[in-house]
Design a protein around this motif. Structure first.
Motif, PDB file in Angstrom:
ATOM      1  N   PHE A 140      39.260  44.825  49.956  1.00 28.05           N
ATOM      2  CA  PHE A 140      38.877  45.044  48.564  1.00 28.05           C
ATOM      3  C   PHE A 140      39.341  46.411  48.064  1.00 28.05           C
ATOM      4  CE2 PHE A 140      35.795  41.520  49.089  1.00 28.05           C
ATOM      5  CZ  PHE A 140      36.122  40.818  47.939  1.00 28.05           C
ATOM      6  N   HIS A 141      39.391  47.382  48.958  1.00 30.77           N
ATOM      7  CA  HIS A 141      39.856  48.714  48.549  1.00 30.77           C
ATOM      8  C   HIS A 141      41.343  48.707  48.208  1.00 30.77           C
ATOM      9  CE1 HIS A 141      39.891  53.053  48.231  1.00 30.77           C
ATOM     10  NE2 HIS A 141      40.898  53.105  49.089  1.00 30.77           N
ATOM     11  N   LEU A 142      42.103  47.923  48.956  1.00 30.85           N
ATOM     12  CA  LEU A 142      43.552  47.874  48.750  1.00 30.85           C
ATOM     13  C   LEU A 142      43.976  46.612  48.004  1.00 30.85           C
ATOM     14  CD1 LEU A 142      44.631  49.026  52.331  1.00 30.85           C
ATOM     15  CD2 LEU A 142      44.378  50.436  50.282  1.00 30.85           C
ATOM     16  N   HIS A 143      43.052  46.021  47.291  1.00 28.11           N
ATOM     17  CA  HIS A 143      43.295  44.726  46.650  1.00 28.11           C
ATOM     18  C   HIS A 143      44.500  44.789  45.717  1.00 28.11           C
ATOM     19  CE1 HIS A 143      42.401  40.823  44.896  1.00 28.11           C
ATOM     20  NE2 HIS A 143      41.396  40.694  45.726  1.00 28.11           N
ATOM     21  N   SER A 144      45.319  43.743  45.787  1.00 29.16           N
ATOM     22  CA  SER A 144      46.523  43.716  44.951  1.00 29.16           C
ATOM     23  C   SER A 144      46.226  43.278  43.529  1.00 29.16           C
ATOM     24  CB  SER A 144      47.551  42.757  45.565  1.00 29.16           C
ATOM     25  OG  SER A 144      47.054  41.429  45.566  1.00 29.16           O
ATOM     26  N   ALA A 145      45.023  42.765  43.271  1.00 29.67           N
ATOM     27  CA  ALA A 145      44.666  42.355  41.911  1.00 29.67           C
ATOM     28  C   ALA A 145      44.397  43.588  41.054  1.00 29.67           C
ATOM     29  CB  ALA A 145      43.440  41.445  41.949  1.00 29.67           C
ATOM     30  N   ASP A 146      44.099  43.357  39.803  1.00 25.91           N
ATOM     31  CA  ASP A 146      43.833  44.434  38.858  1.00 25.91           C
ATOM     32  C   ASP A 146      42.734  45.352  39.375  1.00 25.91           C
ATOM     33  OD1 ASP A 146      43.535  45.911  36.438  1.00 25.91           O
ATOM     34  OD2 ASP A 146      41.812  44.643  35.976  1.00 25.91           O
ATOM     35  N   ARG A 147      43.047  46.663  39.497  1.00 22.16           N
ATOM     36  CA  ARG A 147      42.065  47.611  40.025  1.00 22.16           C
ATOM     37  C   ARG A 147      41.650  48.647  38.980  1.00 22.16           C
ATOM     38  NH1 ARG A 147      45.724  47.569  44.466  1.00 22.16           N
ATOM     39  NH2 ARG A 147      46.482  49.630  43.895  1.00 22.16           N
ATOM     40  N   THR A 148      42.148  48.531  37.783  1.00 24.19           N
ATOM     41  CA  THR A 148      41.839  49.535  36.778  1.00 24.19           C
ATOM     42  C   THR A 148      40.976  48.999  35.648  1.00 24.19           C
ATOM     43  OG1 THR A 148      43.885  49.019  35.582  1.00 24.19           O
ATOM     44  CG2 THR A 148      43.984  50.764  37.240  1.00 24.19           C
ATOM     45  N   GLY A 149      40.938  47.702  35.468  1.00 21.51           N
ATOM     46  CA  GLY A 149      40.191  47.117  34.369  1.00 21.51           C
ATOM     47  C   GLY A 149      38.786  46.724  34.758  1.00 21.51           C
ATOM     48  N   VAL A 150      38.292  45.693  34.093  1.00 18.09           N
ATOM     49  CA  VAL A 150      36.926  45.231  34.327  1.00 18.09           C
ATOM     50  C   VAL A 150      36.778  44.691  35.747  1.00 18.09           C
ATOM     51  CG1 VAL A 150      35.148  43.625  33.552  1.00 18.09           C
ATOM     52  CG2 VAL A 150      36.668  44.698  31.878  1.00 18.09           C
ATOM     53  N   GLU A 151      37.747  43.902  36.195  1.00 19.63           N
ATOM     54  CA  GLU A 151      37.681  43.370  37.558  1.00 19.63           C
ATOM     55  C   GLU A 151      37.682  44.497  38.581  1.00 19.63           C
ATOM     56  OE1 GLU A 151      40.079  40.259  40.516  1.00 19.63           O
ATOM     57  OE2 GLU A 151      40.726  40.541  38.437  1.00 19.63           O
ATOM     58  N   GLY A 152      38.454  45.539  38.309  1.00 19.15           N
ATOM     59  CA  GLY A 152      38.483  46.681  39.209  1.00 19.15           C
ATOM     60  C   GLY A 152      37.133  47.359  39.332  1.00 19.15           C
ATOM     61  N   GLN A 153      36.380  47.409  38.233  1.00 25.23           N
ATOM     62  CA  GLN A 153      35.044  48.014  38.283  1.00 25.23           C
ATOM     63  C   GLN A 153      34.096  47.170  39.132  1.00 25.23           C
ATOM     64  OE1 GLN A 153      34.586  50.931  37.139  1.00 25.23           O
ATOM     65  NE2 GLN A 153      32.381  51.185  37.363  1.00 25.23           N
ATOM     66  N   TYR A 154      34.196  45.856  38.991  1.00 23.02           N
ATOM     67  CA  TYR A 154      33.390  44.971  39.839  1.00 23.02           C
ATOM     68  C   TYR A 154      33.730  45.186  41.315  1.00 23.02           C
ATOM     69  CZ  TYR A 154      31.291  42.085  36.156  1.00 23.02           C
ATOM     70  OH  TYR A 154      30.532  41.629  35.099  1.00 23.02           O
ATOM     71  N   HIS A 155      35.020  45.300  41.620  1.00 24.26           N
ATOM     72  CA  HIS A 155      35.439  45.497  43.006  1.00 24.26           C
ATOM     73  C   HIS A 155      35.001  46.860  43.537  1.00 24.26           C
ATOM     74  CE1 HIS A 155      38.875  42.304  42.793  1.00 24.26           C
ATOM     75  NE2 HIS A 155      37.698  41.780  43.051  1.00 24.26           N
ATOM     76  N   LEU A 156      35.056  47.878  42.689  1.00 24.32           N
ATOM     77  CA  LEU A 156      34.641  49.214  43.113  1.00 24.32           C
ATOM     78  C   LEU A 156      33.174  49.231  43.534  1.00 24.32           C
ATOM     79  CD1 LEU A 156      35.289  52.253  43.376  1.00 24.32           C
ATOM     80  CD2 LEU A 156      34.601  52.504  40.980  1.00 24.32           C
ATOM     81  N   LEU A 157      32.331  48.605  42.741  1.00 23.01           N
ATOM     82  CA  LEU A 157      30.906  48.562  43.065  1.00 23.01           C
ATOM     83  C   LEU A 157      30.636  47.666  44.271  1.00 23.01           C
ATOM     84  CD1 LEU A 157      29.528  48.390  39.416  1.00 23.01           C
ATOM     85  CD2 LEU A 157      29.538  50.362  40.951  1.00 23.01           C
TER      86      LEU A 157
END
Length: 289
Positions: A140-157
């Motif tokens: 999840f830290h190195l995820h190739s999907a969007d990491r800067t938008g809304v999805e990225g915030q979900y992944h960060l948390l």
């Protein structure tokens, strides 16, 4: 996992395991608080290894869904045998499933080697669980999907929750397996991962639930990604994700404490030895020796 169905399936699995562990840790500690030792998994009757079988079968199904069912051509490779960029996230998700499968299989093989010391089996099983969580965190830290938008915030948390579960698993494997608090942090973390994945699925792939000022955009010819119309809309969406996370964290913690209180009330006045033998399975055999 890159759609509503995938997130809900993964999330449901984590949620079930998390609640199952919360109930059983509460029961085990209530019935024998002085000699409580947190197992990595819990046996059932009549199928002793049902939990491990469930993890292996669910992981296999999840990997198959990521690498076959969820793809347009029902296989993850290009005609020339390479991996298309649009399928990288499918491989990343399947690696998580593979790590969980490896943990369950390794634990099952350990338990079918009864001549090995119980403490060694428990410690190695905890280590395998920690590795699985570490792989999940890394993916999840190195995820190739969007990491800067809304999805990225979900992944960060989500990474914060996985890290807490990983820390608890590492502590348990390092000798803190008699601590109910450590076991609870690990179980609540797994429970909350499931809840958060389900919420992600609905919030990111249900048009009616997309935040104000944001929209679902079809990208890379493979999936929808939530994009926002401007920086202000993006900041608002991120803030709402943070609020969701905090509210759900409080709610999950309340549920976990209620589970403990209910289980304690049910089992606190029962005969310890008899009830523990019915429940204990693997752990009771260890204590009897």
């Amino acid at each position: 996992m890159g759609n509503l169905r995938g997130h809900v399936v993964y999330g449901a699995g984590f949620t079930l395991i998390g609640i199952w562990h919360l109930i059983n840790h509460s029961k085990l500690h209530t019935l024998n608080p002085t000699s409580y030792t947190a197992p990595t998994w819990f046996p059932t009757s009549p199928i002793k290894f049902l939990e491990l079988y469930f993890i292996m079968s669910a992981s296999t199904a999840a990997a198959f869904m990521d690498l076959s069912i969820g793809l347009r051509r029902h296989h993850p490779f290009s005609p020339d045998g390479t991996i298309p960029s649009s399928h990288l996230h499918s491989f990343e998700h399947s690696i998580i499933a593979l790590s969980l499968f490896a943990y369950a299989l390794f634990t099952l093989l350990l338990e079918k080697t009864p001549q090995s010391p119980a403490t060694a089996r428990r410690g190695l099983s905890n280590a395998a669980a920690a590795v699985a969580l570490a792989v999940e965190l890394l993916v999840f830290h190195l995820h190739s999907a969007d990491r800067t938008g809304v999805e990225g915030q979900y992944h960060l948390l989500l990474q914060a929750v996985i890290a807490a579960s990983l820390a608890a698993a590492a502590l348990s494997g390092a000798g803190c397996d008699r601590s109910l608090a450590v076991a609870y942090v690990k179980s609540v973390g797994i429970f909350f991962q499931g809840v958060w994945l389900v919420v992600m699925g609905f919030m990111l792939w249900t048009p009616r639930l997309v935040f104000l000022g944001c929209f679902m955009n079809w990208e890379n010819g493979s999936s929808f990604v939530v994009r926002c119309e401007g920086e202000e809309a993006l900041m608002r969406a991120r803030s709402l994700v943070n609020i969701q996370f905090c509210l759900l964290l409080v709610g999950v913690n309340v549920v976990a404490l209620l589970i403990y209180m209910i289980v304690f009330k049910i089992y606190s006045n029962k005969n310890v030895s008899n009830d523990f033998r019915v429940f204990g399975g693997m752990e009771m055999e260890i204590l009897d020796k």
